[in-house]
Every structure is written in C-alpha cells, then in structure tokens.
Write an enzyme that holds these catalytic residues in place. Structure first.
Site, mmCIF file in Angstrom:
data_model
loop_
_atom_site.group_PDB
_atom_site.id
_atom_site.type_symbol
_atom_site.label_atom_id
_atom_site.label_comp_id
_atom_site.label_asym_id
_atom_site.label_seq_id
_atom_site.Cartn_x
_atom_site.Cartn_y
_atom_site.Cartn_z
ATOM 1 N N ARG A 120 4.294 15.704 -2.776
ATOM 2 C CA ARG A 120 5.279 16.229 -1.824
ATOM 3 C C ARG A 120 5.697 17.648 -2.185
ATOM 4 O O ARG A 120 6.519 18.245 -1.495
ATOM 5 C CB ARG A 120 6.513 15.324 -1.788
ATOM 6 C CG ARG A 120 6.230 14.006 -1.098
ATOM 7 C CD ARG A 120 7.479 13.181 -0.926
ATOM 8 N NE ARG A 120 7.151 11.919 -0.289
ATOM 9 C CZ ARG A 120 7.849 10.808 -0.448
ATOM 10 N NH1 ARG A 120 8.920 10.803 -1.209
ATOM 11 N NH2 ARG A 120 7.487 9.704 0.170
ATOM 12 N N GLU A 140 -3.244 10.533 -0.360
ATOM 13 C CA GLU A 140 -3.289 9.408 0.584
ATOM 14 C C GLU A 140 -4.427 8.445 0.250
ATOM 15 O O GLU A 140 -4.300 7.239 0.394
ATOM 16 C CB GLU A 140 -3.437 9.928 2.027
ATOM 17 C CG GLU A 140 -2.196 10.628 2.549
ATOM 18 C CD GLU A 140 -0.960 9.727 2.603
ATOM 19 O OE1 GLU A 140 -1.107 8.491 2.623
ATOM 20 O OE2 GLU A 140 0.160 10.265 2.613
ATOM 21 N N GLY A 181 -9.085 1.416 -9.578
ATOM 22 C CA GLY A 181 -9.602 0.372 -8.693
ATOM 23 C C GLY A 181 -10.097 0.909 -7.352
ATOM 24 O O GLY A 181 -9.980 2.090 -7.061
ATOM 25 N N TYR A 228 -5.759 5.235 9.223
ATOM 26 C CA TYR A 228 -4.528 5.521 8.482
ATOM 27 C C TYR A 228 -4.592 6.904 7.823
ATOM 28 O O TYR A 228 -3.699 7.739 8.011
ATOM 29 C CB TYR A 228 -4.246 4.451 7.403
ATOM 30 C CG TYR A 228 -3.143 4.931 6.496
ATOM 31 C CD1 TYR A 228 -1.819 4.848 6.891
ATOM 32 C CD2 TYR A 228 -3.439 5.574 5.289
ATOM 33 C CE1 TYR A 228 -0.801 5.386 6.110
ATOM 34 C CE2 TYR A 228 -2.433 6.102 4.498
ATOM 35 C CZ TYR A 228 -1.125 5.999 4.910
ATOM 36 O OH TYR A 228 -0.127 6.539 4.147
ATOM 37 N N ASP A 240 0.981 1.673 7.830
ATOM 38 C CA ASP A 240 0.530 0.982 6.617
ATOM 39 C C ASP A 240 1.408 -0.250 6.426
ATOM 40 O O ASP A 240 2.180 -0.625 7.335
ATOM 41 C CB ASP A 240 0.578 1.926 5.396
ATOM 42 C CG ASP A 240 1.994 2.264 4.965
ATOM 43 O OD1 ASP A 240 2.962 1.904 5.689
ATOM 44 O OD2 ASP A 240 2.165 2.871 3.894
ATOM 45 N N CYS A 244 19.754 -4.077 2.968
ATOM 46 C CA CYS A 244 20.279 -3.817 4.320
ATOM 47 C C CYS A 244 21.643 -3.139 4.271
ATOM 48 O O CYS A 244 21.965 -2.329 5.138
ATOM 49 C CB CYS A 244 20.361 -5.119 5.111
ATOM 50 S SG CYS A 244 18.750 -5.894 5.333
ATOM 51 N N CYS A 266 21.135 0.475 4.179
ATOM 52 C CA CYS A 266 20.069 0.962 5.075
ATOM 53 C C CYS A 266 20.629 1.960 6.094
ATOM 54 O O CYS A 266 21.581 1.662 6.805
ATOM 55 C CB CYS A 266 19.420 -0.216 5.793
ATOM 56 S SG CYS A 266 18.131 0.331 6.934
#
Ligand code: SF4
Length: 364
Positions: free
Chosen positions: A27, A39, A83, A122, A140, A201, A204
């Site tokens: 970023r 990505e 991986g 994506y 995603d 929540c 949020c």
C-alpha cells in the site's frame, strides 16, 4: 441498497478505511507491478505470511523486466514455503509475455490483463482498480462474507456458481470516484471487523446498513455448502545414497509442485507396504535398484484438497544408471547442497527427520 443509502455506506466505509487501514508494504506503492505481485501472493495466503515474501521478492525483482530475465528456479526458491506454486510459475511466465510483447508494461484494462498467465477475474479487477483506477469491483472471500451479511445473500459463498451474484452486488456498491480504494476498504473490513467468527459488529462503521446485524442474523451468514472431508494419501519417499551424494528429481512443470525438486517416491497402494511401494517407485521413476538401510520416520502435511502421510526411507544405490520416467531432470547432490534447490514443504519436514536421526551420507 438504494442509491442514497449506498452513497452514505461508501462514505462511512471509506472514512473508516482511511483511519484504520494497516500499513502494508504494497500500500506504500503505486507501481502496478508491485500491486500485481502482492495480489498474486495474497491469493489463498494470510497477509502476515505474505509480507516477508513480498519484501524479498520485490527487492530481488523490482520490475517486470528483472523478473522476466530470471531463471524459474530462482523464482521458485524465493517462493518456497508460500505454497500454490503455480502462482510463481504463472507470474514468471506472464512477466516474460509482457517483456516480449508489451515492453514490460502491465496493461490497464481487465481484458488485456486476463490474457496474461495466472490472471483471473479477481486479480484482473484488483490490479485494474487499485493500480489504474478502473471501475471493477473485486470479489474474494472477505468481500463475499461482508456482502452476504450486508444484503442477506443466501447463495453459498463457497459455490462457484454464486460468484456472479456477489460480483453484481459488489459492482452495484462500488465507489466510482476511487474504485481501488473502495475495493481495499471492503476487503479490509472483512479482514479486521467483519471476520468469519465473532465479527466486531459493535465497532463496525457500516452496521447501520447491515441487514444481518439489524435483523439479528449475523451468526447465520454467510451460507456455505458442506464439503466432503479432506482425504489422506499415504506416500513414501526415499533418500538414495551414492558416493556421498543423494538423488533428487525435478517435478514436471504442469504438476502441483512443478519445477520443484523431490526425493523419488510416490503413492502407497492399498495392501502394499510403504517400503515396497518406495522401491517400486524408485525402480519405475529412476531405473535404479537400491538396498534398504532404514526407515527414517513419518511426516504429515496438509494441502488444500488432501492431506499427506509420508514415510521416509534411506537406501543405498545398488545398480543402474538414472533413466527418468516422467521427471524433468535429476541431480546427485551433497547434503549441504540440498537447500539450494526449491523443495516442497514435505521435504523441509523430511529434512528435520534427517537431522533428527543424525543422518550421515555414507561414502563408498
Ligand atoms: S455489522 Fe457485523 S456483520 Fe454487519 S458488516 Fe458490520 S461486522 Fe459484518
């Protein structure tokens, strides 16, 4: 969500993102290549795991051109442990495509991006929106979970045929002023707040727009279909000693671990002992005859779609010259050279068996 609510939703989400986003290395750049690499690495892999790999990779290959010039073995070695190695092979192949056809420049539209090796919908949407500000929503696992809760979407998040539904919903909410920032904000909300278990929540920023929260149904979303249990495969591999060296084989590029190196071995058939299986595979895959020196131990490893239970044996070469069946190449290497080659995770576990057994290569 109707238009006025959607506009307010975007504002709340983006304001929260600007204040709470993590300072991640990818970023800090506007370089499309760095965004693309991040990505690719982030697919199926946790952020914390990716960070050191990303730093090492970008330090070694700062441009498409540098990656294109590199040997695949070096790329795989840098990717070792992360991986999903097809990602590294495709990234390397795509860099070579770009170097040959487009002066090493990443295209800025999704159709051209998707012509490159390893770039699906994506990654194309993520790169086009984050690097080039193109109006494509990303979908995603984090995004699907957030959307399922926000809009009470009943389609199971783990069914491929539900993807277009989530994509349509994501596209309808997209902030056209800054699509890349919005996409990252939704993913960040899913990673930090709207987590799979026990979402926060109360903290949020978009709770006022969330239908699952407002109707007390957060724990029932997202919906998932049950997958069959992950099978376990019995495997056996052999360390063949000859003249102070051991034999490793290079896996064909098309396979799961294509380009990596391994000890000869393979799947154990029903009713067959691990040792007999290993000798059979060695005979078929290398043409060598061997004598058993011992069983070094057993390791377990979990891939996404199956688990492995693998026995490791040590053998002494008895006769024959290496004649490969389906492997790409072979090397007789000293034990200290082994780690210079890209090795699968199972083989790093094998290494600990070799060390733990005070393994010594026998000289003739
Ligand atoms: S209110 Fe809860 S369930 Fe809804 S988006 Fe926010 S964190 Fe997720």
């Amino acid at each position: 969500m109707e238009a006025t609510a959607a506009a307010a939703f975007r504002e709340c989400l983006v304001r929260w993102y600007l204040e709470h986003r993590r300072k991640l290395p990818w970023r800090q750049t506007v370089d499309p290549f760095g965004i693309w690499v991040s990505e690719v690495m982030l697919q199926q892999t946790q952020v914390d795991t990716v960070i050191p790999y990303y730093r090492r990779f970008m330090a070694r290959f700062p441009t498409v051109g540098r990656l294109a010039e590199a040997d695949l073995q070096e790329v795989l070695k840098l990717w070792e442990g992360l991986g999903y190695y097809a990602r590294a092979r495709n990234l390397h192949r795509a860099a070579r495509q770009l170097a040959a056809d487009n002066h090493g420049i990443l295209p800025d539209d999704v159709i051209a991006l998707r012509r490159l090796a390893g770039i699906g919908r994506y990654i194309a949407a993520a790169v086009a929106s984050i690097a080039f500000g193109r109006p494509h929503a990303v979908v995603d696992g984090n995004v699907k979970r957030v959307l399922a809760r926000l809009s009470l979407i009943n389609a199971p998040v783990n069914r491929a045929d539900a993807y277009p539904l989530f994509e349509k919903e994501a596209q309808s909410l997209l902030d056209l002023k800054d699509p890349g920032r919005f996409n990252q904000a939704v993913m960040e909300l899913g990673a930090l707040v709207c987590r799979p278990k026990r979402p926060h929540c109360d903290a949020c920023p978009v709770a006022a727009f969330c239908r699952a929260y407002l109707t007390g149904q957060v724990s029932t979303y997202p919906k998932r279909v049950c997958k069959p249990p992950i099978p376990t495969r019995a495997m056996a591999a052999g360390v063949i000693q000859r003249g102070g060296r051991v034999l490793i084989l290079q896996i064909p590029l098309e396979g799961l671990l294509g380009g990596f190196w391994e000890f000869p071995g393979g799947a154990v058939e029903a009713g067959e002992s691990s040792e007999a299986s290993c000798i059979r595979h060695i005979r078929k895959k290398t043409g060598l005859s061997v004598d058993t020196c011992g069983h070094l131990g057993r390791i377990r490893h979990a891939y996404t779609h199956f688990k492995v239970l693998a026995d490791l044996f040590i053998f002494r070469w008895r006769s024959g010259s290496v004649c490969l069946d389906d492997h790409l190449d072979h090397r007789w290497v000293g034990p200290e050279e082994l780690t210079q080659y890209p090795l699968p995770k199972t083989h790093h576990k094998f290494m600990s068996l070799l060390v733990g057994q005070d393994f010594r290569i026998q000289r003739p």
